[in-house]
Motif scaffolding. Structure first.
Motif: not given
Length: 271
Positions: A164-166, A192-201
């Protein structure tokens, strides 16, 4: 005659962090405290090696810190530990915000309902700083004593905050801290990390799937301030044999609800 109003508590050179505006002896002493806190039970010679300071200089710093209760020496074993004075000062940080107080009831409820340890953490200098936890009564459990730090990309709370950070802030953390591997499950590739963060969001909570420690999982959700910014995170963590991926998904909503309740309690808003 005109005058300018200076910010209270700040000298004219407040934003100048060059060497001429730092107290080197104090800086060295604080560096010693950090090592003693992170690696308790070291001898003087070992601390000298860890800090790169001369033994005589290091001993003077330790003695000074000892008189203030910041460190303690076990005279029998001749090893050093962090002192009660450091805890008292650190506790003042917790009193700056009511997040800890407002989170306690929700954390206790999470521990009882899930059977796993509940944690509270914040971002501090591009890492997760654990503030408090409510331990499960199970014999095998996660343990993050207050003051423990962890890289954000391999922490449940860290990933909940990153999600949820910018994007610019996330990029800055990645550039400064990197994406080191701690286990075979660690996300060391930025995509891969950004894809995981998208799933979390998208689902409302993040999962650390054995990414920091083999055999341990963590589910976390962020707490937001009045501006809708992530300022802290609540999580539950436990052994993977007990906290399966299926159960993690089931518990995710409970963690999210607990975090949202704290957000409301501190006058924040979910974005």
């Amino acid at each position: 005659m005109t005058s300018t109003t200076r910010q209270r508590g700040r000298p004219k050179a407040f934003h100048d962090k060059t060497e001429q505006n730092t107290v080197q002896a104090l800086d060295r002493a604080l560096a010693v405290m950090e090592v003693v806190a992170q690696k308790p039970g070291l001898r003087l010679s070992e601390l000298a090696e860890e800090t790169g300071q001369a033994t005589a200089t290091l001993y003077r710093a330790l003695t000074t810190l000892q008189t203030r209760g910041m460190v303690e020496c076990d005279e029998m074993q001749q090893v050093w530990h962090i002192g009660a004075g450091a805890f008292q000062i650190g506790s003042a940080f917790l009193r700056r915000t009511n997040v800890v107080e407002r989170s306690r009831a929700g954390m206790t409820r999470l521990m009882r309902e899930t059977g796993e340890t509940a944690n509270l953490g914040v971002e501090m200098q591009d890492e997760v700083l654990f503030l408090t936890q409510v331990e499960t009564h199970e014999a095998i459990r996660a343990f993050f004593p207050p003051g423990t730090r962890a890289p954000m990309h391999v922490s449940g709370i860290g990933k909940a905050l990153l999600a949820w950070l910018p994007p610019a802030h996330v990029q800055s953390i990645i550039l400064k801290r990197g994406l080191s591997a701690f286990t075979a499950h660690s996300l060391t590739d930025e995509a891969a990390l950004r894809a995981d963060l998208d799933q979390a969001r998208a689902r409302g909570f993040a999962i650390d799937d054995q990414e920091r420690a083999e055999g341990m999982r963590c589910i976390a959700a962020p707490i937001f301030n009045v501006h809708g910014e992530p300022v802290a995170g609540i999580s539950i963590s436990g052994p993977a044999f007990r906290l399966s991926l299926t159960r993690s998904m089931d518990f995710g909503g409970m963690v999210r609800e607990a975090a949202d309740q704290v957000t409301a309690a501190i006058g924040g808003r979910c974005p």
